[in-house]
Write a protein that holds these residues in place. Structure first.
Motif, PDB file in Angstrom:
ATOM      1  N   GLY A 187      60.897  77.244 -30.402  1.00 44.19           N
ATOM      2  CA  GLY A 187      61.273  75.801 -30.303  1.00 44.19           C
ATOM      3  C   GLY A 187      62.424  75.827 -31.244  1.00 44.19           C
ATOM      4  N   ILE A 188      63.083  74.762 -31.367  1.00 39.52           N
ATOM      5  CA  ILE A 188      64.412  74.334 -32.088  1.00 39.52           C
ATOM      6  C   ILE A 188      64.100  73.055 -32.824  1.00 39.52           C
ATOM      7  CG2 ILE A 188      66.699  74.154 -32.137  1.00 39.52           C
ATOM      8  CD1 ILE A 188      66.927  75.731 -29.503  1.00 39.52           C
ATOM      9  N   VAL A 189      64.164  72.975 -34.098  1.00 42.26           N
ATOM     10  CA  VAL A 189      64.064  71.703 -34.943  1.00 42.26           C
ATOM     11  C   VAL A 189      65.404  71.453 -35.715  1.00 42.26           C
ATOM     12  CG1 VAL A 189      62.882  70.673 -36.683  1.00 42.26           C
ATOM     13  CG2 VAL A 189      61.623  72.086 -35.233  1.00 42.26           C
ATOM     14  N   GLU A 190      65.977  70.472 -35.395  1.00 46.82           N
ATOM     15  CA  GLU A 190      67.141  69.883 -35.899  1.00 46.82           C
ATOM     16  C   GLU A 190      66.897  68.673 -36.624  1.00 46.82           C
ATOM     17  OE1 GLU A 190      71.490  68.665 -34.192  1.00 46.82           O
ATOM     18  OE2 GLU A 190      69.872  68.116 -33.124  1.00 46.82           O
ATOM     19  N   SER A 191      67.742  68.701 -37.927  1.00 43.85           N
ATOM     20  CA  SER A 191      67.654  67.455 -38.933  1.00 43.85           C
ATOM     21  C   SER A 191      69.264  67.115 -38.893  1.00 43.85           C
ATOM     22  CB  SER A 191      67.222  67.568 -40.264  1.00 43.85           C
ATOM     23  OG  SER A 191      67.952  68.526 -40.774  1.00 43.85           O
ATOM     24  N   GLY A 192      69.339  65.953 -38.510  1.00 44.31           N
ATOM     25  CA  GLY A 192      70.851  65.425 -38.477  1.00 44.31           C
ATOM     26  C   GLY A 192      71.353  65.247 -36.956  1.00 44.31           C
ATOM     27  N   THR A 193      70.700  64.647 -36.166  1.00 50.43           N
ATOM     28  CA  THR A 193      71.105  64.370 -34.931  1.00 50.43           C
ATOM     29  C   THR A 193      72.522  64.058 -34.467  1.00 50.43           C
ATOM     30  OG1 THR A 193      68.946  63.816 -34.579  1.00 50.43           O
ATOM     31  CG2 THR A 193      70.166  63.749 -32.477  1.00 50.43           C
ATOM     32  N   HIS A 194      73.049  62.898 -35.427  1.00 60.41           N
ATOM     33  CA  HIS A 194      74.260  62.094 -35.080  1.00 60.41           C
ATOM     34  C   HIS A 194      74.140  61.608 -33.725  1.00 60.41           C
ATOM     35  CE1 HIS A 194      78.537  61.351 -35.229  1.00 60.41           C
ATOM     36  NE2 HIS A 194      78.144  60.749 -36.274  1.00 60.41           N
ATOM     37  N   TYR A 195      75.220  61.833 -33.099  1.00 66.41           N
ATOM     38  CA  TYR A 195      75.354  61.306 -31.311  1.00 66.41           C
ATOM     39  C   TYR A 195      74.662  62.300 -30.422  1.00 66.41           C
ATOM     40  CZ  TYR A 195      78.306  57.237 -32.627  1.00 66.41           C
ATOM     41  OH  TYR A 195      78.777  56.002 -33.236  1.00 66.41           O
ATOM     42  N   ARG A 231      63.302  69.366 -31.162  1.00 70.01           N
ATOM     43  CA  ARG A 231      62.915  68.202 -31.967  1.00 70.01           C
ATOM     44  C   ARG A 231      64.087  67.980 -32.735  1.00 70.01           C
ATOM     45  NH1 ARG A 231      56.854  70.848 -32.593  1.00 70.01           N
ATOM     46  NH2 ARG A 231      56.442  70.974 -30.548  1.00 70.01           N
ATOM     47  N   THR A 232      64.550  66.739 -32.915  1.00 70.89           N
ATOM     48  CA  THR A 232      65.692  66.410 -33.605  1.00 70.89           C
ATOM     49  C   THR A 232      65.182  64.946 -34.382  1.00 70.89           C
ATOM     50  OG1 THR A 232      68.065  66.207 -33.775  1.00 70.89           O
ATOM     51  CG2 THR A 232      67.050  65.320 -31.800  1.00 70.89           C
ATOM     52  N   CYS A 233      65.914  64.727 -35.509  1.00 73.57           N
ATOM     53  CA  CYS A 233      65.680  63.450 -36.320  1.00 73.57           C
ATOM     54  C   CYS A 233      66.852  63.106 -36.659  1.00 73.57           C
ATOM     55  CB  CYS A 233      64.693  63.667 -37.255  1.00 73.57           C
ATOM     56  SG  CYS A 233      64.937  64.802 -38.605  1.00 73.57           S
ATOM     57  N   GLU A 234      67.366  61.556 -36.945  1.00 74.36           N
ATOM     58  CA  GLU A 234      68.262  61.002 -37.347  1.00 74.36           C
ATOM     59  C   GLU A 234      67.820  59.851 -38.068  1.00 74.36           C
ATOM     60  OE1 GLU A 234      71.593  59.782 -38.790  1.00 74.36           O
ATOM     61  OE2 GLU A 234      71.556  61.756 -37.410  1.00 74.36           O
ATOM     62  N   ILE A 235      68.610  59.521 -39.394  1.00 75.78           N
ATOM     63  CA  ILE A 235      67.970  58.374 -40.229  1.00 75.78           C
ATOM     64  C   ILE A 235      68.815  57.050 -39.784  1.00 75.78           C
ATOM     65  CG2 ILE A 235      69.559  58.863 -41.866  1.00 75.78           C
ATOM     66  CD1 ILE A 235      67.203  58.298 -43.878  1.00 75.78           C
ATOM     67  N   HIS A 250      67.227  62.044 -20.154  1.00 73.97           N
ATOM     68  CA  HIS A 250      67.027  62.661 -18.999  1.00 73.97           C
ATOM     69  C   HIS A 250      66.619  64.295 -19.249  1.00 73.97           C
ATOM     70  CE1 HIS A 250      71.135  63.837 -19.891  1.00 73.97           C
ATOM     71  NE2 HIS A 250      71.171  64.880 -18.900  1.00 73.97           N
ATOM     72  N   ARG A 251      66.514  64.486 -20.610  1.00 72.33           N
ATOM     73  CA  ARG A 251      66.353  65.932 -20.988  1.00 72.33           C
ATOM     74  C   ARG A 251      65.032  65.977 -21.493  1.00 72.33           C
ATOM     75  NH1 ARG A 251      70.403  69.515 -19.704  1.00 72.33           N
ATOM     76  NH2 ARG A 251      72.466  68.594 -19.839  1.00 72.33           N
ATOM     77  N   PRO A 252      64.035  66.182 -20.582  1.00 75.93           N
ATOM     78  CA  PRO A 252      62.515  66.467 -20.843  1.00 75.93           C
ATOM     79  C   PRO A 252      62.026  67.143 -21.874  1.00 75.93           C
ATOM     80  CG  PRO A 252      62.691  67.377 -18.861  1.00 75.93           C
ATOM     81  CD  PRO A 252      64.142  66.847 -19.308  1.00 75.93           C
ATOM     82  N   THR A 253      62.907  68.099 -22.411  1.00 72.93           N
ATOM     83  CA  THR A 253      62.356  68.872 -23.581  1.00 72.93           C
ATOM     84  C   THR A 253      62.829  68.481 -24.985  1.00 72.93           C
ATOM     85  OG1 THR A 253      64.350  70.318 -23.384  1.00 72.93           O
ATOM     86  CG2 THR A 253      62.339  71.032 -22.158  1.00 72.93           C
ATOM     87  N   VAL A 254      63.523  67.546 -24.912  1.00 78.37           N
ATOM     88  CA  VAL A 254      64.013  66.969 -26.073  1.00 78.37           C
ATOM     89  C   VAL A 254      63.194  65.842 -26.852  1.00 78.37           C
ATOM     90  CG1 VAL A 254      66.020  65.937 -27.055  1.00 78.37           C
ATOM     91  CG2 VAL A 254      66.541  67.960 -25.750  1.00 78.37           C
ATOM     92  N   ALA A 255      63.058  65.806 -28.030  1.00 80.36           N
ATOM     93  CA  ALA A 255      62.424  64.467 -28.358  1.00 80.36           C
ATOM     94  C   ALA A 255      63.468  64.289 -29.777  1.00 80.36           C
ATOM     95  CB  ALA A 255      60.998  64.656 -29.066  1.00 80.36           C
ATOM     96  N   VAL A 256      63.826  62.877 -29.728  1.00 78.86           N
ATOM     97  CA  VAL A 256      64.724  62.353 -30.857  1.00 78.86           C
ATOM     98  C   VAL A 256      63.583  61.314 -31.865  1.00 78.86           C
ATOM     99  CG1 VAL A 256      66.632  60.829 -31.228  1.00 78.86           C
ATOM    100  CG2 VAL A 256      66.928  62.462 -29.151  1.00 78.86           C
ATOM    101  N   HIS A 257      63.607  61.741 -33.073  1.00 73.86           N
ATOM    102  CA  HIS A 257      63.030  60.836 -33.994  1.00 73.86           C
ATOM    103  C   HIS A 257      63.947  60.140 -34.788  1.00 73.86           C
ATOM    104  CE1 HIS A 257      59.202  63.067 -32.996  1.00 73.86           C
ATOM    105  NE2 HIS A 257      59.913  64.392 -32.684  1.00 73.86           N
ATOM    106  N   VAL A 258      63.455  59.044 -35.241  1.00 81.36           N
ATOM    107  CA  VAL A 258      64.165  58.307 -35.969  1.00 81.36           C
ATOM    108  C   VAL A 258      63.499  58.119 -37.606  1.00 81.36           C
ATOM    109  CG1 VAL A 258      65.240  55.882 -36.549  1.00 81.36           C
ATOM    110  CG2 VAL A 258      64.898  56.835 -34.137  1.00 81.36           C
ATOM    111  N   GLY A 259      64.310  58.522 -38.521  1.00 79.79           N
ATOM    112  CA  GLY A 259      63.719  58.498 -39.777  1.00 79.79           C
ATOM    113  C   GLY A 259      64.253  59.362 -41.007  1.00 79.79           C
ATOM    114  N   ASP A 260      63.523  59.609 -42.043  1.00 81.16           N
ATOM    115  CA  ASP A 260      64.201  60.513 -42.930  1.00 81.16           C
ATOM    116  C   ASP A 260      63.607  61.892 -42.624  1.00 81.16           C
ATOM    117  OD1 ASP A 260      64.085  62.158 -45.418  1.00 81.16           O
ATOM    118  OD2 ASP A 260      63.591  60.278 -46.670  1.00 81.16           O
ATOM    119  N   SER A 261      64.342  62.863 -42.615  1.00 79.13           N
ATOM    120  CA  SER A 261      64.028  64.224 -42.091  1.00 79.13           C
ATOM    121  C   SER A 261      63.005  65.044 -43.126  1.00 79.13           C
ATOM    122  CB  SER A 261      65.116  65.015 -42.013  1.00 79.13           C
ATOM    123  OG  SER A 261      65.984  65.107 -43.326  1.00 79.13           O
TER     124      SER A 261
END
Length: 252
Positions: free
Chosen positions: A51-59, A76-80, A94-105
């Motif tokens: 799996g891939i986890v990213e902090s700081g999604t931006h656009y 799984r990615t997150c953006e504050i 439309h990317r079922p494998t991607v989850a965008v979370h909102v908040g403090d990484s």
């Protein structure tokens, strides 16, 4: 060029640079540095990351590339910033494998790591009021960590700095007292693709946690950095900075 490299090239350069107006590097996956993409791909393959986890999604430039390149891995990615997160979520809906979370990484990261045995963790949550990197590094105890905007002590590559603290080896040394060796992306390796980023390039630092260092040390794309008993950086020889152009967007 082998089939894997050809696939990476197509995924990388078909990803829109949505962050072009607001990022000093003009946006794009990994700051439009295909050499970083090649380094990450090697690590995901060699360590069999699940799996891939990213902090700081931006656009979502990097996130979209990752979804194109690794359609079978959960991302799984997150953006504050709520505006950035909304754009990325719409772009990636439309990317079922991607989850965008909102908040403090620093708060979200433990949950984002759940269920992953060997994640590739890409830390790029910078330029907000509070720098979450130290908390992020302490949270990841198993997997491969990639730190963006890292000081590799090469004149062509920039890095981040917060309140006089440099994003670099000394920070890792102080934050993770058990880590003796890390690696950085090497500018001197013979990459199969040229980097077309003529503006700002930044270094990338890599920390292997709970895994053998053999695979990363076997590739010429990575240079070894000794942290203890004393800091020993790679010698880049008489490397000169490549020509660059200035971007007027906000710092990254």
């Amino acid at each position: 060029m082998n089939l894997r490299t050809d696939r990476l090239l197509r995924a990388f350069y078909r990803t829109a640079r949505a962050g072009a107006e607001r990022l000093s590097d003009g946006g794009g996956p990994f700051g439009f540095d295909v050499h970083t993409a090649l380094q990450i791909d090697y690590l995901i393959q060699t360590y069999a990351c699940d799996g891939i986890v990213e902090s700081g999604t931006h656009y979502g430039d990097t996130t979209e590339y990752l979804a194109r390149m690794y359609p079978d891995l959960p991302i799984r990615t997150c953006e504050i910033n709520t505006e950035y997160a909304a754009v990325a979520a719409y772009r990636l809906h439309h990317r079922p494998t991607v989850a965008v979370h909102v908040g403090d990484s620093a708060v979200l990261l433990p949950g984002m790591l759940e269920g992953l045995k060997c994640p590739l963790v890409y830390l790029d949550a910078h330029w907000e009021a509070r720098w979450p990197l130290i908390s992020e590094l302490r949270t990841v105890t198993h997997g491969v960590i990639a730190v963006d905007d890292f000081d590799i002590r090469h004149p062509r590559f920039g890095c981040d700095r917060y309140d006089s603290v440099v994003c670099g080896p000394d920070l890792i040394r102080k934050t993770l007292p058990d880590v003796r060796v890390i690696h950085v992306g090497s500018p001197l390796a013979a990459y199969p693709l040229p980097c077309l980023q003529v503006g700002r390039r930044s270094g990338t630092g890599y920390v292997v946690r709970g895994l053998a260092r053999g695979p990363i040390e076997a590739s010429p794309m990575f240079a070894r950095v000794q942290l203890r008993p004393r800091l020993v950086m790679p010698s880049w020889g008489a490397s000169e900075p490549e020509p660059s152009v200035a971007f007027t967007g906000a710092p990254r």
